[in-house]
Design an enzyme around this catalytic site. Structure first.
Site, PDB file in Angstrom:
ATOM      1  N   LYS A   1       0.890  -1.245  -0.036  1.00 29.32           N
ATOM      2  CA  LYS A   1       0.044  -0.059   0.060  1.00 29.32           C
ATOM      3  C   LYS A   1       0.771   1.304  -0.072  1.00 29.32           C
ATOM      4  O   LYS A   1       0.862   2.147  -0.879  1.00 29.32           O
ATOM      5  CB  LYS A   1      -0.928   0.029   1.213  1.00 29.32           C
ATOM      6  CG  LYS A   1      -1.987   1.212   1.396  1.00 29.32           C
ATOM      7  CD  LYS A   1      -2.664   0.893   2.382  1.00 29.32           C
ATOM      8  CE  LYS A   1      -3.549   2.237   2.964  1.00 29.32           C
ATOM      9  NZ  LYS A   1      -4.301   2.250   4.053  1.00 29.32           N
TER      10      LYS A   1
ATOM     11  N   GLU B   1      10.771  -4.907   4.181  1.00 28.33           N
ATOM     12  CA  GLU B   1      10.826  -6.359   3.796  1.00 28.33           C
ATOM     13  C   GLU B   1      10.269  -6.433   2.306  1.00 28.33           C
ATOM     14  O   GLU B   1      10.871  -7.220   1.512  1.00 28.33           O
ATOM     15  CB  GLU B   1       9.760  -7.076   4.440  1.00 28.33           C
ATOM     16  CG  GLU B   1      10.177  -7.265   5.986  1.00 28.33           C
ATOM     17  CD  GLU B   1       9.504  -6.234   7.016  1.00 28.33           C
ATOM     18  OE1 GLU B   1       9.104  -4.957   6.259  1.00 28.33           O
ATOM     19  OE2 GLU B   1       9.300  -6.569   8.064  1.00 28.33           O
TER      20      GLU B   1
ATOM     21  N   GLY C   1      -4.752  -2.056   5.374  1.00 28.40           N
ATOM     22  CA  GLY C   1      -3.942  -3.205   4.923  1.00 28.40           C
ATOM     23  C   GLY C   1      -4.890  -4.616   5.095  1.00 28.40           C
ATOM     24  O   GLY C   1      -4.783  -5.353   4.000  1.00 28.40           O
ATOM     25  N   ARG C   2      -5.066  -4.871   6.378  1.00 30.75           N
ATOM     26  CA  ARG C   2      -5.634  -6.197   6.521  1.00 30.75           C
ATOM     27  C   ARG C   2      -7.264  -6.330   6.191  1.00 30.75           C
ATOM     28  O   ARG C   2      -7.782  -7.010   6.399  1.00 30.75           O
ATOM     29  CB  ARG C   2      -5.666  -6.160   8.181  1.00 30.75           C
ATOM     30  CG  ARG C   2      -6.508  -5.092   8.971  1.00 30.75           C
ATOM     31  CD  ARG C   2      -6.101  -5.280  10.380  1.00 30.75           C
ATOM     32  NE  ARG C   2      -6.434  -4.240  11.198  1.00 30.75           N
ATOM     33  CZ  ARG C   2      -5.811  -2.942  11.464  1.00 30.75           C
ATOM     34  NH1 ARG C   2      -4.587  -2.902  10.438  1.00 30.75           N
ATOM     35  NH2 ARG C   2      -6.124  -2.137  12.170  1.00 30.75           N
TER      36      ARG C   2
ATOM     37  N   GLU D   1      -4.630  -7.276  15.152  1.00 33.61           N
ATOM     38  CA  GLU D   1      -4.251  -6.044  14.822  1.00 33.61           C
ATOM     39  C   GLU D   1      -5.332  -4.634  14.919  1.00 33.61           C
ATOM     40  O   GLU D   1      -5.169  -3.575  15.287  1.00 33.61           O
ATOM     41  CB  GLU D   1      -3.866  -5.990  13.241  1.00 33.61           C
ATOM     42  CG  GLU D   1      -2.548  -5.028  13.098  1.00 33.61           C
ATOM     43  CD  GLU D   1      -1.814  -5.252  11.778  1.00 33.61           C
ATOM     44  OE1 GLU D   1      -0.883  -5.971  11.884  1.00 33.61           O
ATOM     45  OE2 GLU D   1      -2.347  -4.893  10.702  1.00 33.61           O
TER      46      GLU D   1
ATOM     47  N   HIS E   1      -5.105 -33.737  17.817  1.00 35.00           N
ATOM     48  CA  HIS E   1      -4.075 -34.624  18.188  1.00 35.00           C
ATOM     49  C   HIS E   1      -2.932 -33.728  18.903  1.00 35.00           C
ATOM     50  O   HIS E   1      -1.877 -34.077  19.062  1.00 35.00           O
ATOM     51  CB  HIS E   1      -3.418 -35.319  17.097  1.00 35.00           C
ATOM     52  CG  HIS E   1      -4.716 -36.245  16.782  1.00 35.00           C
ATOM     53  ND1 HIS E   1      -4.772 -37.617  17.114  1.00 35.00           N
ATOM     54  CD2 HIS E   1      -5.615 -35.921  15.626  1.00 35.00           C
ATOM     55  CE1 HIS E   1      -5.829 -38.160  16.559  1.00 35.00           C
ATOM     56  NE2 HIS E   1      -6.437 -37.115  15.717  1.00 35.00           N
TER      57      HIS E   1
ATOM     58  N   LYS F   1       8.362  -0.973  12.274  1.00 31.44           N
ATOM     59  CA  LYS F   1       9.103  -0.589  11.283  1.00 31.44           C
ATOM     60  C   LYS F   1       9.877   0.467  11.412  1.00 31.44           C
ATOM     61  O   LYS F   1      11.258   0.808  11.005  1.00 31.44           O
ATOM     62  CB  LYS F   1       8.148   0.050  10.177  1.00 31.44           C
ATOM     63  CG  LYS F   1       7.144  -0.847   9.642  1.00 31.44           C
ATOM     64  CD  LYS F   1       5.831  -0.372   8.537  1.00 31.44           C
ATOM     65  CE  LYS F   1       5.042  -1.407   8.065  1.00 31.44           C
ATOM     66  NZ  LYS F   1       4.288  -0.882   7.202  1.00 31.44           N
TER      67      LYS F   1
HETATM   68  C1  G6Q Z   1      -2.276  -3.936   8.123  1.00 29.81           C
HETATM   69  C2  G6Q Z   1      -1.061  -3.662   8.521  1.00 29.81           C
HETATM   70  C3  G6Q Z   1       0.045  -3.887   8.076  1.00 29.81           C
HETATM   71  C4  G6Q Z   1       0.521  -3.708   6.525  1.00 29.81           C
HETATM   72  C5  G6Q Z   1       1.852  -4.176   6.135  1.00 29.81           C
HETATM   73  C6  G6Q Z   1       2.340  -4.056   4.777  1.00 29.81           C
HETATM   74  O1  G6Q Z   1      -3.432  -3.579   8.444  1.00 29.81           O
HETATM   75  O2  G6Q Z   1      -1.105  -2.151   8.178  1.00 29.81           O
HETATM   76  O3  G6Q Z   1       0.108  -5.475   8.111  1.00 29.81           O
HETATM   77  O4  G6Q Z   1      -0.413  -4.558   5.651  1.00 29.81           O
HETATM   78  O5  G6Q Z   1       2.847  -3.684   7.126  1.00 29.81           O
HETATM   79  O6  G6Q Z   1       2.122  -2.583   4.484  1.00 29.81           O
HETATM   80  P1  G6Q Z   1       2.314  -2.076   3.027  1.00 29.81           P
HETATM   81  O7  G6Q Z   1       1.056  -2.760   2.271  1.00 29.81           O
HETATM   82  O8  G6Q Z   1       2.135  -0.624   3.121  1.00 29.81           O
HETATM   83  O9  G6Q Z   1       3.631  -2.596   2.623  1.00 29.81           O
END
Ligand code: G6Q
Length: 546
Positions: free
Chosen positions: A206, A212, A266-267, A352, A383, A509
């Site tokens: 986003k 990463e 994001g989520r 989150e 199990h 981050k």
């Molecule tokens: C989700 C969070 C988090 C995010 C990641 C990746 O709600 O904000 O999990 O999706 O940190 O972020 P980017 O999409 O900006 O790389």
């Protein structure tokens, strides 16, 4: 004391809990032959059984009063109306716009976002059709066979979970792979079986700043260009991001950027351009069905009275356990191998969103908020950790999710799976008394001492929701995901927290960036505690032996 815990419905629930906490589910079932029917809901092909919960009609009345006192309907309507309910970031929360199948406009600052939503979706579908049909080809003219989604957190977990859940729809499509971890092993292992000529990369971020993702994307680009040259990047990379300039700086042309908006968390983003790897894997028709299922859940949540509103029930029953019984965790147990990432997905979705300790006004809360969410597919869990569910000292409310029809009917497999599914919720509810243990032993001609019997008894009264689908399909999955999203929303509203920010993620981050410069040797004087400083020093010394 907060307003919430001082409110009349909360105080009434405290009293009600005192009266109900020692009542056994066996008694509740014995007292009401219509209990199972009265406490269940059907939504399209999905059946929800809430009767194995430690609730009565009075509990529900009080819980719904609490929801009303928290103004759940008003907040829900504000979300659908595009108001900036993400108060700490001043943004609307509009993942519902991404699956709005109606003509109803959804406005942000007076501007209808639906035409843009549809335009991006159309571009995704057209692009996916080109790639899937072989018309869109790589730099050397070969058709693509594999897509690697490079993203993390919300830009990874949704596409992973859905492509796994809908594998029957992926047959013959582009094979999806996911690289999220900065650990180079993840990328190296993934690429080891792939051919640069037939591999497409979706860089899903986003913000397009996540270290990463950008590091993995840069290494993937190096892998590609070392085989095919720099010019191959344009054909083999697409970006799923809100940030045009950063995407361009990476070398991905605007025609290969699929955008979305800051009002998509994001989520909650699998429904947006972040879902491109899903469309490539299962095709536009199946993705459209996924959106349709989510839309049906949205309409149910938006219009059903609280008394019949499934996500409201899921949410309020959860609050009953977390805030009144002191249950700290919640297990999601899909009895379906295709749903093996479902619990991991909602571990993020829930923890989150509702892992927050201050209310919307910035004051510390004096009541438990989001639970620890965890789970594994059945029957494996039986199990492993079910022992604690049955006889441990923690109360863990569980969701059991199963499907009536398997995509892989194989002998008696599915009946055995589902026999376990039904048996577990019944056993968790009933338990086994000492008398029942003795009677069972007597039938086998055995007798045991009282302490040996004690080890073999089960208290029962362990609550479960059973969610029974006809079959896992794109539509039923879309519906289920959206219902869980709305459950999380309702809980956040009642707890008076902002479910839509994630400062804990931002902290991670920030902190790593400072230490990284120290590991590179260009950091300033160490300001760490003695433990962290020693660990960093040991890492550096042993990484670069003299
Ligand atoms: C989700 C969070 C988090 C995010 C990641 C990746 O709600 O904000 O999990 O999706 O940190 O972020 P980017 O999409 O900006 O790389």
């Amino acid at each position: 004391m907060s307003r919430l815990t001082e409110s009349a419905p909360w105080r009434a629930l405290v009293e009600h809990h005192k009266a109900l906490q020692h009542v056994h589910l066996r008694e509740l079932f014995a007292a009401d032959p219509h209990r199972a029917e009265a406490l269940s809901h059907t939504l399209a092909d999905t059946f929800f059984d809430f009767s194995k919960h430690r609730i009565t009609s009075e509990t529900l009345t009080l819980l719904l009063e609490l929801a009303r006192a928290a103004q759940v309907p008003r907040w829900r309507d504000r979300m659908f109306a595009g108001e900036p309910i993400n108060v700490t970031e001043g943004r609307p929360v509009l993942h519902v716009a991404l699956r709005n199948r109606s003509d109803r406009p959804i406005r942000v600052d007076g501007h209808d976002v639906m035409p843009e939503v549809r335009a991006v979706l159309d571009r995704m579908y057209t692009f996916a059709e080109e790639i899937r049909s072989g018309a869109g080809r790589g730099a050397t003219g070969r058709a693509f066979t594999d897509v690697v989604n490079i993203g993390i957190g919300g830009s990874d977990l949704g596409p992973v979970m859905v492509t796994e859940a809908l594998r029957p729809w992926g047959k013959g499509g582009i094979r999806p792979h996911f690289v999220s971890n900065i650990d180079g092993t993840h990328l190296v292992e993934t690429l080891s079986s792939l051919d640069p000529e037939t591999t497409l990369f979706c860089v899903a971020s986003k913000t397009f700043t996540t270290i990463e993702t950008l590091t993995n994307a840069a290494s993937a680009r190096a892998w590609l260009t070392s085989a095919l040259g720099d010019d191959a990047v344009a054909a083999h990379f697409v970006a799923l991001s809100t940030h045009a300039e950063r995407v361009a700086a990476f070398g991905i042309p605007e025609a290969h950027r699929f955008g979305f908006w800051d009002w998509v968390g994001g989520r909650y983003s699998l429904w947006s351009a972040i879902g491109l790897s899903i469309v490539l894997a299962i095709g536009p028709d199946a993705f459209d069905e996924l959106l349709q299922g989510a839309y049906e859940a949205d309409e149910h949540f938006r219009t059903a009275p609280l008394e019949d509103n499934v996500p409201v029930w899921m949410a309020m029953i959860g609050i009953w356990y977390h805030d009144f019984f002191g249950a700290a965790s919640h297990a999601i147990l899909p009895y379906d191998q295709y749903l093996h990432r479902f619990a991991a997905y909602f571990q993020q979705g829930d923890m989150e969103s509702n892992g927050k300790g201050v209310d919307r006004g910035g004051c510390s809360v004096d009541y438990p908020t989001g639970p620890v969410v965890w789970g594994e597919p059945g029957t494996n869990g039986q199990h492993a950790f079910f022992q604690l569910l049955h006889q441990g000292t923690h109360l863990v409310p569980c969701d059991f999710i199963g499907a009536i029809r398997s995509h892989n009917p194989l002998g008696e497999h599915h009946d055995i799976l589902m026999a376990n599914f039904f048996a577990q919720t019944e056993a968790l509810m009933r338990g086994r008394t000492a008398d029942e243990v003795r009677a069972g032993l007597a039938r086998r001609g055995t007798e045991l001492s009282d302490d040996a019997v004690a080890h073999r008894t089960f208290p029962g009264n362990r609550p479960t929701t059973t969610i029974l689908l006809d079959q896992i399909t794109p539509r039923s999955l879309g519906r289920l995901i959206a219902l869980y999203e709305h459950k999380i929303f309702v809980q956040g509203i009642v707890w008076d927290i902002n479910s839509f920010d994630q400062w804990g993620v931002e902290l991670g981050k920030e902190l790593a960036t400072t230490i990284l410069s120290e590991l590179r040797g260009d950091g300033g004087p160490s300001l760490h505690d003695a433990s962290t400083a020693a660990l960093i020093a040991r890492y550096r010394t042993r990484r670069d032996p003299a």
